[in-house]
Scaffold this motif. Structure first.
Motif, mmCIF file in Angstrom:
data_model
loop_
_atom_site.group_PDB
_atom_site.id
_atom_site.type_symbol
_atom_site.label_atom_id
_atom_site.label_comp_id
_atom_site.label_asym_id
_atom_site.label_seq_id
_atom_site.Cartn_x
_atom_site.Cartn_y
_atom_site.Cartn_z
ATOM 1 N N ASN A 186 0.830 -1.207 0.000
ATOM 2 C CA ASN A 186 0.000 0.000 0.000
ATOM 3 C C ASN A 186 0.864 1.255 0.000
ATOM 4 O O ASN A 186 0.566 2.221 -0.708
ATOM 5 C CB ASN A 186 -0.942 0.012 1.207
ATOM 6 C CG ASN A 186 -2.130 -0.895 1.017
ATOM 7 O OD1 ASN A 186 -2.515 -1.201 -0.115
ATOM 8 N ND2 ASN A 186 -2.717 -1.346 2.105
ATOM 9 N N MET A 224 2.342 1.640 -3.454
ATOM 10 C CA MET A 224 1.309 2.119 -4.385
ATOM 11 C C MET A 224 1.065 3.610 -4.209
ATOM 12 O O MET A 224 0.921 4.342 -5.187
ATOM 13 C CB MET A 224 -0.008 1.350 -4.174
ATOM 14 C CG MET A 224 -0.079 0.044 -4.920
ATOM 15 S SD MET A 224 0.026 0.278 -6.702
ATOM 16 C CE MET A 224 -1.567 0.954 -7.054
ATOM 17 N N GLN A 225 1.043 4.082 -2.964
ATOM 18 C CA GLN A 225 0.855 5.500 -2.690
ATOM 19 C C GLN A 225 2.007 6.304 -3.275
ATOM 20 O O GLN A 225 1.803 7.347 -3.900
ATOM 21 C CB GLN A 225 0.722 5.751 -1.182
ATOM 22 C CG GLN A 225 0.532 7.200 -0.817
ATOM 23 C CD GLN A 225 -0.742 7.784 -1.372
ATOM 24 O OE1 GLN A 225 -1.755 7.102 -1.492
ATOM 25 N NE2 GLN A 225 -0.706 9.050 -1.748
ATOM 26 N N HIS A 226 3.239 5.809 -3.089
ATOM 27 C CA HIS A 226 4.419 6.486 -3.643
ATOM 28 C C HIS A 226 4.351 6.530 -5.168
ATOM 29 O O HIS A 226 4.607 7.581 -5.777
ATOM 30 C CB HIS A 226 5.693 5.774 -3.184
ATOM 31 C CG HIS A 226 6.935 6.308 -3.813
ATOM 32 N ND1 HIS A 226 7.502 7.519 -3.461
ATOM 33 C CD2 HIS A 226 7.715 5.809 -4.819
ATOM 34 C CE1 HIS A 226 8.567 7.735 -4.207
ATOM 35 N NE2 HIS A 226 8.715 6.723 -5.028
ATOM 36 N N LEU A 227 3.994 5.418 -5.797
ATOM 37 C CA LEU A 227 3.914 5.377 -7.259
ATOM 38 C C LEU A 227 2.791 6.262 -7.787
ATOM 39 O O LEU A 227 2.933 6.901 -8.832
ATOM 40 C CB LEU A 227 3.735 3.938 -7.744
ATOM 41 C CG LEU A 227 4.958 3.042 -7.577
ATOM 42 C CD1 LEU A 227 4.615 1.602 -7.933
ATOM 43 C CD2 LEU A 227 6.122 3.547 -8.424
ATOM 44 N N THR A 228 1.690 6.331 -7.061
ATOM 45 C CA THR A 228 0.580 7.200 -7.460
ATOM 46 C C THR A 228 1.005 8.662 -7.394
ATOM 47 O O THR A 228 0.729 9.445 -8.310
ATOM 48 C CB THR A 228 -0.644 6.953 -6.555
ATOM 49 O OG1 THR A 228 -1.027 5.586 -6.673
ATOM 50 C CG2 THR A 228 -1.813 7.850 -6.937
ATOM 51 N N THR A 229 1.710 9.033 -6.324
ATOM 52 C CA THR A 229 2.221 10.405 -6.191
ATOM 53 C C THR A 229 3.204 10.720 -7.304
ATOM 54 O O THR A 229 3.145 11.791 -7.919
ATOM 55 C CB THR A 229 2.902 10.585 -4.815
ATOM 56 O OG1 THR A 229 1.945 10.309 -3.804
ATOM 57 C CG2 THR A 229 3.450 11.981 -4.644
ATOM 58 N N ALA A 233 3.435 9.274 -10.291
ATOM 59 C CA ALA A 233 2.737 9.325 -11.577
ATOM 60 C C ALA A 233 2.002 10.650 -11.745
ATOM 61 O O ALA A 233 2.024 11.253 -12.830
ATOM 62 C CB ALA A 233 1.766 8.154 -11.695
ATOM 63 N N SER A 234 1.367 11.122 -10.688
ATOM 64 C CA SER A 234 0.668 12.403 -10.732
ATOM 65 C C SER A 234 1.658 13.544 -10.994
ATOM 66 O O SER A 234 1.404 14.432 -11.813
ATOM 67 C CB SER A 234 -0.083 12.626 -9.431
ATOM 68 O OG SER A 234 -0.680 13.892 -9.406
#
Length: 193
Positions: free
Chosen positions: A39, A42-47, A49-50
């Motif tokens: 999790n 995933m949060q790091h990758l989402t940040t 990617a944004s």
């Protein structure tokens, strides 16, 4: 008949007690830790990617210069009169008066990196639109002096005053020239463009 009712109830209690003991099972705890780590990743990758999307939008709409969004952790190519330069921003760290990072400038051609001078602007991004908030942006002129030996890259320490690392939304590099006659100047308010 009363015995027949208690047998299923006793079996259910034994089954439920077995379920409650699995929470203390080391394999279950390890699985929970792995899920927690996934999790976080995933949060790091989402940040990231944004931030990469914002960096791409800023550079696509830019007429001159290059935008680096620290959380994107991705280099940017900048076309200049000196050739194509690859700009990379190291992870931003905190310091007493704000933040600091290292800007690496690398020649993408086979030519050595010449002496150069450039303007660096930094500031915050609007959290809802991802656009730069230029009212409070700061700037400084940085210089890469001539080198006795040919070099293809140079690292420039940036002291990004006024913003903590979590507030720093962008670093913009523009006005790259081959004239490196002045010293690095301290941070000053950026003029709106």
């Amino acid at each position: 008949m009363k015995r027949m009712v208690w047998v299923p109830v006793a079996l259910a209690l034994v089954t439920l007690s077995g379920c409650s003991s699995t929470a203390s099972n080391p394999q279950v705890k390890e699985l929970h830790q792995e899920v927690s780590q996934l999790n976080q990743q995933m949060q790091h990758l989402t940040t990231q990617a944004s931030a990469l999307e914002i960096q791409g939008q800023l550079n696509n709409h830019s007429q001159q210069g290059a935008w680096l969004v620290p959380q994107a952790n991705t280099p940017v190519a900048l076309q200049t009169q000196l050739g194509t330069l690859r700009l990379t921003l190291s992870p931003v760290t905190a310091e007493a008066s704000g933040s600091r990072a290292t800007l690496t400038v690398r020649s993408m051609d086979d030519r050595p990196l010449p002496a150069l001078r450039t303007t660096v602007i930094w500031g915050e991004l609007d959290p809802s639109t991802g656009k730069p908030l230029s009212n409070d942006s700061l700037s400084q002129t940085v210089v890469v002096p001539a080198s006795l030996l040919p070099q293809h890259s140079a690292s420039i320490l940036l002291r990004l005053s006024g913003l903590a690392p979590e507030q720093l939304g962008y670093v913009r590099v523009h006005n790259v020239t081959g004239d490196a006659t002045t010293q690095t100047s301290p941070a000053s308010p950026a003029s709106p463009e």
